[in-house]
Write an enzyme that holds these catalytic residues in place. Structure first.
Site, PDB file in Angstrom:
ATOM      1  N   GLU A  28       0.870  -1.180   0.000  1.00  0.00           N
ATOM      2  CA  GLU A  28       0.000   0.000   0.000  1.00  0.00           C
ATOM      3  C   GLU A  28       0.899   1.220   0.000  1.00  0.00           C
ATOM      4  O   GLU A  28       1.646   1.446   0.954  1.00  0.00           O
ATOM      5  CB  GLU A  28      -0.882   0.023   1.252  1.00  0.00           C
ATOM      6  N   ARG A  58      15.934  19.679  -8.946  1.00  0.00           N
ATOM      7  CA  ARG A  58      14.705  20.470  -8.920  1.00  0.00           C
ATOM      8  C   ARG A  58      14.536  21.019  -7.508  1.00  0.00           C
ATOM      9  O   ARG A  58      14.621  20.281  -6.537  1.00  0.00           O
ATOM     10  CB  ARG A  58      13.502  19.616  -9.314  1.00  0.00           C
ATOM     11  N   HIS A  61      11.822  24.208  -3.723  1.00  0.00           N
ATOM     12  CA  HIS A  61      10.537  24.861  -3.987  1.00  0.00           C
ATOM     13  C   HIS A  61       9.594  24.842  -2.787  1.00  0.00           C
ATOM     14  O   HIS A  61       9.666  23.964  -1.940  1.00  0.00           O
ATOM     15  CB  HIS A  61       9.817  24.158  -5.146  1.00  0.00           C
ATOM     16  N   LYS A  71       3.700  17.773   1.282  1.00  0.00           N
ATOM     17  CA  LYS A  71       3.932  16.807   0.213  1.00  0.00           C
ATOM     18  C   LYS A  71       4.304  15.453   0.804  1.00  0.00           C
ATOM     19  O   LYS A  71       5.010  15.372   1.805  1.00  0.00           O
ATOM     20  CB  LYS A  71       5.083  17.270  -0.684  1.00  0.00           C
ATOM     21  N   TYR A 131       4.512  12.679  -6.195  1.00  0.00           N
ATOM     22  CA  TYR A 131       4.187  13.255  -4.894  1.00  0.00           C
ATOM     23  C   TYR A 131       2.743  13.698  -4.826  1.00  0.00           C
ATOM     24  O   TYR A 131       2.143  14.107  -5.809  1.00  0.00           O
ATOM     25  CB  TYR A 131       5.136  14.380  -4.503  1.00  0.00           C
ATOM     26  N   ASP A 169      15.264  27.879 -11.427  1.00  0.00           N
ATOM     27  CA  ASP A 169      15.907  27.417 -10.205  1.00  0.00           C
ATOM     28  C   ASP A 169      17.293  28.013  -9.990  1.00  0.00           C
ATOM     29  O   ASP A 169      17.834  27.935  -8.892  1.00  0.00           O
ATOM     30  CB  ASP A 169      15.965  25.887 -10.168  1.00  0.00           C
TER      31      ASP A 169
END
Length: 193
Positions: A28, A58, A61, A71, A131, A169
């Site tokens: 799960e 990345r 943020h 998240k 995510y 970025d």
């Protein structure tokens, strides 16, 4: 699922119980009931996925309030180093980070509450990253701090000359020049009152 506390309160690593045999495996990846019992109340509203090649970085943020996001992140193909930085003014761990390797082999996830900047670097040839977010994407609230800020002390585990960043970025401010919109002592989850 097993919940592993980190050095920063609220940031937790989640390890699912994986059932495997000669056919493959099953687990799960998310259970609302188990998450709320072991981590806290959450209402995820959006799932995102990205695919990136080796060296892609990345981040770091976040979305400014009132569009802040928590998240729950995982890597379903390949390997990434995932990093969350505490940017809550007044926090005893302000400017500190947690880094964890997420991979298709370890099935780990990390929960990143509101008030943190988030980023990752791809350590494998390619990686597929997924995510869940508890708030919708709001482009007007998109923000970040520099992923290459040396004062954060992050070991990205790749030579930085191999790093691939978006133009956006490369323009984020370092932490020392950044005025955080998050306050450690304020309620970042007013909808759960």
């Amino acid at each position: 699922m097993e919940v592993i506390k980190t050095a920063i309160e609220g940031l937790v690593i989640i390890e699912p119980k994986v059932f495997g045999d000669s056919r493959g495996y099953f687990f799960e990846s998310f259970s609302q009931r188990d998450f709320e019992a072991k981590v806290g109340k959450i209402n995820f509203v959006q799932d995102n996925e990205s695919m990136s090649s080796y060296g892609v970085m990345r981040g770091l943020h976040f979305q400014r309030p009132p569009y802040a996001q928590s998240k729950l992140v995982r890597c379903v193909k390949g390997r990434v180093l995932d990093v969350a930085v505490d940017i809550r003014k007044g926090s005893p761990t302000y400017g500190k980070h947690v880094a964890v390797e997420l991979s298709e082999d370890n099935h780990r996830q990390i929960f990143i509450p509101r008030g943190f900047a988030h980023g990752f670097v791809v350590l494998s040839d390619t990686a597929v990253f997924q995510y869940k977010c508890d708030n919708f994407y709001a482009p007007q609230a998109d923000a970040g701090i520099s992923i290459l800020d040396e004062s954060l002390g992050i070991d990205w585990q790749i030579p930085l000359e191999k790093a691939l960043l978006s133009e956006k970025d490369t323009k984020h401010l370092p932490l020392k020049d950044f005025d955080s919109p998050f306050d450690y002592n304020s309620n970042l989850y007013p909808e759960f009152e």
